[in-house]
Design a protein around this motif. Structure first.
Motif, PDB file in Angstrom:
ATOM      1  N   GLU A 442      -4.065  -1.475   2.782  1.00 14.23           N
ATOM      2  CA  GLU A 442      -4.438  -2.877   2.639  1.00 14.23           C
ATOM      3  C   GLU A 442      -3.570  -3.525   1.567  1.00 14.23           C
ATOM      4  O   GLU A 442      -3.328  -2.951   0.510  1.00 14.23           O
ATOM      5  N   GLY A 443      -3.109  -4.735   1.861  1.00 17.49           N
ATOM      6  CA  GLY A 443      -2.298  -5.453   0.889  1.00 17.49           C
ATOM      7  C   GLY A 443      -0.853  -5.002   0.924  1.00 17.49           C
ATOM      8  O   GLY A 443      -0.530  -3.926   1.409  1.00 17.49           O
ATOM      9  N   GLU A 445       1.112  -4.709  -1.837  1.00 14.60           N
ATOM     10  CA  GLU A 445       1.538  -4.117  -3.101  1.00 14.60           C
ATOM     11  C   GLU A 445       2.081  -2.706  -2.871  1.00 14.60           C
ATOM     12  O   GLU A 445       1.418  -1.857  -2.270  1.00 14.60           O
ATOM     13  N   GLU A 446       3.301  -2.467  -3.365  1.00 15.81           N
ATOM     14  CA  GLU A 446       3.961  -1.174  -3.102  1.00 15.81           C
ATOM     15  C   GLU A 446       3.160   0.000  -3.641  1.00 15.81           C
ATOM     16  O   GLU A 446       3.120   1.067  -3.029  1.00 15.81           O
ATOM     17  N   LEU A 447       2.509  -0.180  -4.786  1.00 20.84           N
ATOM     18  CA  LEU A 447       1.780   0.943  -5.364  1.00 20.84           C
ATOM     19  C   LEU A 447       0.601   1.366  -4.495  1.00 20.84           C
ATOM     20  O   LEU A 447       0.151   2.517  -4.573  1.00 20.84           O
ATOM     21  N   ASN A 448       0.087   0.473  -3.648  1.00 20.80           N
ATOM     22  CA  ASN A 448      -0.989   0.865  -2.734  1.00 20.80           C
ATOM     23  C   ASN A 448      -0.537   1.922  -1.739  1.00 20.80           C
ATOM     24  O   ASN A 448      -1.343   2.716  -1.242  1.00 20.80           O
ATOM     25  N   TRP A 449       0.758   1.911  -1.447  1.00 22.58           N
ATOM     26  CA  TRP A 449       1.290   2.868  -0.480  1.00 22.58           C
ATOM     27  C   TRP A 449       1.269   4.294  -1.031  1.00 22.58           C
ATOM     28  O   TRP A 449       1.157   5.263  -0.262  1.00 22.58           O
ATOM     29  N   LEU A 450       1.386   4.444  -2.336  1.00 21.71           N
ATOM     30  CA  LEU A 450       1.301   5.788  -2.921  1.00 21.71           C
ATOM     31  C   LEU A 450      -0.046   6.414  -2.589  1.00 21.71           C
ATOM     32  O   LEU A 450      -0.116   7.570  -2.139  1.00 21.71           O
ATOM     33  N   ASP A 451      -1.109   5.649  -2.801  1.00 16.41           N
ATOM     34  CA  ASP A 451      -2.450   6.153  -2.523  1.00 16.41           C
ATOM     35  C   ASP A 451      -2.629   6.457  -1.040  1.00 16.41           C
ATOM     36  O   ASP A 451      -3.226   7.476  -0.672  1.00 16.41           O
TER      37      ASP A 451
END
Length: 495
Positions: A442-443, A445-451
């Motif tokens: 969701e979203g 934001e690149e850091l969301n992809w890590l999760d």
């Protein structure tokens, strides 16, 4: 004792310690050893040696003015609990090739292998030579070198570390790693331009005699953490030697049998380290040079013409977004028969015309190199294919190498066991990796992809990347290329 000589023939130093401190030669060339030392141990011994033992032998062979105790100290301090894996460099198999995992250091990239030890080699060299000036490490980065250099030199006494990166040429994770760097001696600047602009700007500063005089008056001496510094390059040789030993241990080959080395590379340093390993005595049949759409090295290997007059492309493997590959100069020196005048001629043509063509002698020497490239879309496809077949997670750069290796094997029929340099954690490029394995967080934001990638694969996010959200942004300057020298002066308190 091995001497260190400029690739352009204009300067010779009596020791590696001097070369490590100076970084780049006074005639703008790069330092190379007067001879490539032989392996300090037999091939049969390698399977029983741990990484530290191999590194001590290889680095000590090149840097023979350092004592055994000094090399031992540098290696033991560098390769310790900073690395997440006790073996330092795991070697694992995913399909036909073997992966040399070089990214388990503090910054999750292969540069940690050299930049964890360079501060110790440099500070030891300063003591050995009696150098009294403060050493300013000046570095351009296409993404990974910058953070690894910052982490290595942060708060090291007697040093300052200044890093320039292209403002739109690195991933969000790479940028956050740099701009959150702590350390009273750490300085980071984004430039409006690409990596080649940053690298050219740094070289211009190194070669500015008036600026050097100004620094000398202030008690400062410039050095580099890029692979133009021989102290950065030599430690990289060790992991190819170690990797060969692991293939013996795994039963993939017997001592004396050849392997191939497939290396994703932009500045040519990582594959040059493999070449040096081969010259030391590691049997390497083919050096597979792997590029992205910025395929200047592929074209050079296939034609003998190095031509930078082409579109510069921003890709999903940004550490290879380079058109001027500095370390190629060292290979040209060796293949030309150590002809500094010829190398100087070629580099002058590159500076003035953006293109050069090598002679037949150099072309013949390049016969052990294979050049290939992989586009950004195909890179994402490879990540998905390898994860789907083998459950192995590739980063974008390693995926480029994987596909180029597959193309090489298909075209040549060569079944030689192949070691691929796996250069970065997949989490440094989590958006492309996530797309490859079919996740959609969701979203935007690149850091969301890590999760999202971690949740699907069960592969943990490296500690140094997991806390980026909460770190303070410390370095916010964005400058023009023409302002780089002033930025250095300001960081050093000279303005």
């Amino acid at each position: 004792m091995i001497r260190y000589i400029s690739t352009r023939g204009g300067q010779e130093l009596g020791s590696s310690a001097e070369a490590v401190i100076q970084g780049i030669a006074s005639d703008k060339g790069l330092f190379v050893p007067s001879e490539i030392p032989e392996l300090p141990f037999r091939l049969e011994e390698l399977p029983g040696m741990d990484y530290r033992a191999v590194a001590k032998g290889i680095i000590g062979a090149f840097f023979d003015d350092y004592t055994q105790e000094e090399i031992g100290y540098c290696v033991d301090q560098a390769y310790d609990e900073k690395f997440a894996k006790p073996e330092i460099v795991p070697v694992v198999r995913a399909g036909e090739p073997w992966l040399l995992e070089l990214y388990h250091g503090r910054t999750s990239a292969f540069m940690d292998m050299a930049l964890s030890i360079l501060p110790y080699l440099l500070t030891t060299a300063v003591r050995k030579t009696g150098e009294e000036k403060k050493i300013c490490i000046l570095t351009a980065t296409s993404g990974d070198t910058g953070k690894a250099a910052l982490a290595g030199f942060a708060d090291v006494p007697g040093t300052e570390i200044i890093v320039f990166y292209p403002v739109d040429g690195v991933s969000k994770v790479q940028k956050l790693q740099m701009v959150t760097q702590e350390g009273a001696n750490a300085h980071v600047f984004a430039i409006r331009g690409n990596f080649d602009d940053a690298q050219t700007g740094v070289k211009k500063i190194f070669n500015d005699d008036k600026f050097a005089e100004k620094l000398a008056e202030a008690g400062v001496k410039l050095s580099s953490a890029n692979s133009i510094n021989i102290g950065r390059l030599v430690p990289q040789v060790a992991y190819y030697v170690y990797g060969y030993g692991r293939l013996i241990a795994e039963g993939a080959l017997k001592p004396g049998e050849p392997m191939n080395a497939a290396v994703p590379t932009g500045n040519f340093g990582n594959i040059l380290a493999a070449y040096y390993a081969g010259k030391m005595g590691i049997p390497i049949k083919t050096f597979i040079c792997c590029s992205n759409e910025n395929k200047v090295l592929t074209d050079f290997i296939n034609t003998g013409v190095y031509d930078t007059w082409r579109e510069f492309r921003l890709t999903n493997s940004p550490s290879m977004d380079i058109l001027v590959s500095s370390n190629l100069e060292r290979l040209l020196y060796h293949l030309s028969g150590e002809n500094g005048e010829e190398v100087a001629r070629l580099m002058k043509a590159l500076d003035q015309k953006g293109v050069y063509e090598v002679n037949e002698k150099i072309r013949n020497g390049m016969s052990c190199f294979y050049g290939g490239f992989c586009g950004s879309g195909e890179t994402v496809d490879v990540i998905g294919e390898v994860y789907g077949k083998y459950g192995y997670l590739l980063d974008t750069h390693t995926a480029v190498a994987y596909r180029v290796y597959e193309d090489y094997r298909r075209k040549t029929g060569d079944e030689t066991p192949t070691l691929i340099a796996s250069t970065a954690s997949p989490y440094k490029f989590a958006v492309s990796v996530g797309k490859g394995i079919g996740v959609s967080p969701e979203g935007a934001e690149e850091l969301n992809w890590l999760d999202a990638v971690s949740e699907k694969t069960g592969v943990p996010v490296p500690a140094g990347l997991a806390d980026l959200r909460t770190k303070e942004i410390r370095h916010k300057d964005v400058i023009d290329i023409a302002e780089m020298e002033d930025a250095v002066a300001g960081a050093l308190g000279l303005k």
